[in-house]
Design a protein around this motif. Structure first.
Motif, PDB file in Angstrom:
ATOM      1  N   LEU A 180      43.863  24.229 -14.123  1.00  0.00           N
ATOM      2  CA  LEU A 180      43.993  25.686 -14.120  1.00  0.00           C
ATOM      3  C   LEU A 180      45.217  26.153 -13.335  1.00  0.00           C
ATOM      4  N   ALA A 181      45.587  25.385 -12.297  1.00  0.00           N
ATOM      5  CA  ALA A 181      46.702  25.800 -11.442  1.00  0.00           C
ATOM      6  C   ALA A 181      48.022  25.850 -12.212  1.00  0.00           C
ATOM      7  N   HIS A 182      48.162  24.964 -13.204  1.00  0.00           N
ATOM      8  CA  HIS A 182      49.394  24.968 -14.015  1.00  0.00           C
ATOM      9  C   HIS A 182      49.036  25.097 -15.483  1.00  0.00           C
ATOM     10  N   LEU A 183      48.153  26.044 -15.758  1.00  0.00           N
ATOM     11  CA  LEU A 183      47.556  26.140 -17.091  1.00  0.00           C
ATOM     12  C   LEU A 183      48.592  26.303 -18.197  1.00  0.00           C
ATOM     13  N   SER A 184      49.570  27.180 -17.993  1.00  0.00           N
ATOM     14  CA  SER A 184      50.509  27.437 -19.095  1.00  0.00           C
ATOM     15  C   SER A 184      51.363  26.202 -19.396  1.00  0.00           C
ATOM     16  N   ASP A 185      51.706  25.432 -18.356  1.00  0.00           N
ATOM     17  CA  ASP A 185      52.469  24.190 -18.593  1.00  0.00           C
ATOM     18  C   ASP A 185      51.680  23.239 -19.498  1.00  0.00           C
ATOM     19  N   HIS A 186      50.376  23.107 -19.175  1.00  0.00           N
ATOM     20  CA  HIS A 186      49.559  22.162 -19.951  1.00  0.00           C
ATOM     21  C   HIS A 186      49.359  22.652 -21.387  1.00  0.00           C
ATOM     22  N   LEU A 187      49.207  23.968 -21.537  1.00  0.00           N
ATOM     23  CA  LEU A 187      49.036  24.515 -22.891  1.00  0.00           C
ATOM     24  C   LEU A 187      50.287  24.282 -23.726  1.00  0.00           C
ATOM     25  N   LEU A 188      51.448  24.457 -23.093  1.00  0.00           N
ATOM     26  CA  LEU A 188      52.705  24.239 -23.821  1.00  0.00           C
ATOM     27  C   LEU A 188      52.864  22.773 -24.198  1.00  0.00           C
TER      28      LEU A 188
ATOM     29  N   LEU B 119      43.093  19.785 -20.452  1.00  0.00           N
ATOM     30  CA  LEU B 119      43.235  18.850 -19.328  1.00  0.00           C
ATOM     31  C   LEU B 119      44.651  18.279 -19.382  1.00  0.00           C
ATOM     32  N   PRO B 120      45.244  18.013 -18.220  1.00  0.00           N
ATOM     33  CA  PRO B 120      46.635  17.554 -18.248  1.00  0.00           C
ATOM     34  C   PRO B 120      46.837  16.210 -18.953  1.00  0.00           C
ATOM     35  N   THR B 121      46.042  15.188 -18.609  1.00  0.00           N
ATOM     36  CA  THR B 121      46.353  13.853 -19.132  1.00  0.00           C
ATOM     37  C   THR B 121      45.107  13.135 -19.653  1.00  0.00           C
TER      38      THR B 121
END
Lengths: 217, 497
Positions: free
Chosen positions: B63-71, B247-249
């Motif tokens: 959630l802290a870097h949500l937009s990065d992960h969505l992109l 989720l990031p990875t």
């Protein structure tokens, strides 16, 4: 991919959603994640015993045999069935000589697969803690529909493919996911608990699952 | 109920639900069964608490870097041949699904159970465009055939017992009519009904339990095999995913594959989980659309206390342990998200100005069982209290606050307190019947709406104590009054001031 419906509209929405999220999360700091917790490490034998226990608990069939006994074990799991669909790449020495093999080449239609009672495949990895088989649908396992439409799935797992924990299992298929392969995690036959939370084995997926573990390989 | 929007305040909706003895008996049975099973499934893992902490941290990191992960998810899904769309609200998401269906001239599509699709009221919108969405999850099928609404996240037809389902299937499913009430028979009927649909329907709609950014992978967790059918056999697949599900990875998925099944169905692992990344050549749908939905989630993310709600993985463990859910049932919450998680998620998604939804944080005794059961450690009681505060924040000084200030004054000195008690004893006269007060006037009526208030006793403890001291001094020996508090009927001990 340029042919998306309402492309302009979606581009606006994309910008809007991302802007809102960036504004909302600007004060957030990612935490330091703790390491993955470790349980007791089991011996190879204990892992195989645990795997058997879990598979039986799901009311699936389980047989553990030496390499020479695989064909006989498959015959037992077939329970009188004389034909089965078999993906390319499965070791033919594992199959009973009298079995009629149906091949997915040329591709079988959904209706044709629906007329076939049994599929026999290998697996990518298995997890003993949860009694889970993971298919990554490469050679020896076939495309996803193959292990979905027939009502009986006989899955042959090499003993060396059985790992203890969920993260070990997921790690083992990481490279095939990165390569774009789909995965199916199977833990027992299809089931539902939707009526009064009574577990019923067998709804839409294969209603019978037999797992054969081949020792020593 | 329609989607997220409660049509009544919770106390009103709960009142009518509580009248059904059948509903309460069904609910008690199932919630208690699953509670016991969950405890034993969780007890098998000695490191369960550490898994919860890891699950919490993993979601917080996402959630802290949500937009990065969505992109990154978008990039990787596209790289593997999928199409990604964004929807700010329910209307946009519905429009996207309908347009895809219309482009393929689809009049009928199959669906995997997806609360997100229920949240956006997809079926109704498709219906209005002449597109029939067939629910394939057994419980969702029961709900759809009976023109009902879901009452539980995991088991949407939890309020129906087997006899009701037997009657429904015998009436509604073509070719049936002689089914027994055995769950196996009823499941068999669903299989017969849906089999042909699975094999021949061109398009499917699913939700997504998780999206994995670095591999562009979408995940559906299920039991029956209807999920596998829907994500594998049709030519076109559309998955609707709330933006908070990323989720990031790939390494992040394992902890949830341990936490979710044990918390949800109380199994070591659910029968089937499907993962796919975009389109796979010669395997499964050759056209894949991923719709990323906001619909209020970014608003929840902006709130420092409320944002933990977005960690939710929709396991429903909090419903099964909640004493309020067990009695009121899922429909009382008026939203596709019932129970404790619904009581905090629904009002946050809709905004606290929604006068029906903002009663939901009151639907709790604050016992804390939901927090203990939550696999990602959402502190639901904390958010409930916070949201209750948010509801009253903008109202200025209320009568209640004035009353509390009066109480503070009265209770800050013994003589004031005794005086107040004496006044109350006189004032309560006409309201007392058989030692209890069942009706209070004005805003005090809120207290007696659902419980009795014990009447002030004829003698307070302080008075009794003084009398006792006097008697002892006189007689030189203890002679407790026959009206001593210990001898009195202690019907509502907590409520006697």
């Amino acid at each position: 991919m340029t042919n998306t419906p309402n492309a302009i509209h979606t581009a606006e929405a994309r910008l809007e959603v991302l802007t809102r999220i960036n504004r909302a999360a600007q004060d957030m700091v990612a935490p330091v994640k703790p390491p993955y917790p470790q349980g007791e490490v089991l011996s190879r034998e204990a892992i195989l015993e645990q795997f058997e226990d879990r598979i039986l608990d799901y009311k699936a069939g389980f047989l553990r045999v030496a390499p020479a006994g695989v064909a006989q074990a498959v015959a037992t799991a077939l329970a009188g069935e004389t034909r089965a669909v078999v993906p390319q790449g499965l070791d033919l020495a594992w199959l009973p000589a009298e079995l009629t093999l149906l091949r997915d080449s040329p591709r079988l239609s959904h209706a044709e697969l629906d007329g076939i009672g049994t599929v026999i495949t290998g697996a990518a990895v298995a997890i003993s803690t949860t009694g889970t088989i993971i298919l990554n649908h490469v050679a020896g396992q076939g495309r996803r529909a193959l292990t979905l439409i027939p009502d009986r799935h006989i899955c042959i797992v090499r003993a060396s493919q059985v790992v203890q924990t969920v993260p070990e299992g997921m790690q083992a298929v990481a490279s095939s996911v990165t390569a774009g392969q789909p995965l199916t995690l199977i833990s027992g036959p299809s089931a539902t608990s939707d009526i009064e939370l009574v577990r019923v084995e067998g709804v839409h997926g294969p209603r019978q699952l037999s797992v054969i573990v081949v020792e020593g390989i | 109920m329609s989607g997220l929007h409660p049509q009544l305040p919770f106390p009103e909706a709960a009142k009518s639900e509580l009248l059904s003895a059948q509903l309460r008996s069904n609910l008690r049975k199932v919630t208690h069964t699953i509670r016991e099973k969950r405890l034993s499934a969780v007890a098998e893992l000695p490191y369960w608490e550490e898994l919860r902490v890891l699950g919490e941290a993993t979601k917080n990191e996402a959630l802290a870097h949500l937009s990065d992960h969505l992109l990154e998810l978008e990039k990787n899904v596209k790289a593997r041949g999928g199409q990604v769309h964004w929807a700010t609200d329910a209307q946009e998401a519905r429009e996207l699904v309908a347009q895809i269906a219309e482009r393929h001239q689809v009049r009928e599509l199959i669906k995997v159970k997806s609360i997100t699709s229920d949240e956006i009221e997809l079926n109704k919108a498709l219906d209005e465009r002449g597109i029939h969405a067939i629910e394939t999850d057994l419980a969702e099928l029961i709900v759809q055939l009976s023109h009902d609404t879901p009452s539980h996240i995991l088991v949407p037809a939890i309020h129906r017992n087997r006899a009701e389902i037997q009657a429904l299937f015998n009436r509604e499913l073509p070719g049936e009519g002689h089914l027994s009430d055995l769950p196996a028979d009823l499941a068999g009927a669903a299989r017969r009904y849906l089999r042909h649909k699975f094999l021949t329907t061109k398009m499917a709609v699913s939700g997504a339990n998780f999206g994995i950014a670095d591999t562009g992978t979408v995940c559906v967790v299920e039991s029956e095999g209807n999920g596998r059918m829907c994500v594998t056999l049709p030519e076109v697949l559309v998955s609707i995913m709330g933006v908070e599900k990323v989720l990031p990875t790939w390494d992040d998925i394992s902890v949830f594959m341990e936490l979710l099944p044990r918390s949800s169905t109380a199994e070591r692992m659910n029968p089937y989980t499907s993962f796919w990344s975009g389109v796979t050549a010669d395997d499964g749908p050759q056209e894949f659309h991923l719709i990323l939905l906001d619909n209020g989630r970014s608003k929840v993310l902006a709130d420092q206390t409320g944002r933990q709600t977005l960690r939710c993985i929709r396991c429903s463990a909090c419903l099964n342990v909640c004493p309020v859910y067990e009695r009121a049932g899922g429909h009382a919450y008026g939203s596709v998200y019932p129970g404790p998680i619904g009581a905090i998620l629904t009002p946050q998604l809709l905004g606290m100005q929604d006068h029906n939804a903002n009663t939901l944080p009151g639907a709790s005794s604050l016992c804390g069982a939901c927090f203990d059961a939550c696999p990602v450690r959402i502190n639901i009681p904390q958010v409930l209290i916070y949201l209750r505060g948010e509801v009253t924040k903008d109202k200025g000084p209320s009568v209640e606050q004035l009353a509390m200030q009066g109480m503070r004054l009265a209770m800050s000195a013994g003589w004031r307190f005794e005086g107040a008690i004496k006044l109350a004893r006189i004032g309560q006269g006409p309201l007392v019947q058989d030692g209890t007060i069942s009706w209070l006037p004005g805003m005090l009526g809120g207290w007696t709406q659902s419980r009795d208030l014990g009447a002030f006793p004829d003698q307070s403890f302080r008075e009794w104590w003084r009398e006792r001291q006097r008697n002892q001094a006189k007689a030189g020996a203890p002679t407790p009054s026959d009206k001593s508090p210990a001898n009195r009927d202690a019907k509502e001990p907590g409520e006697q001031v």
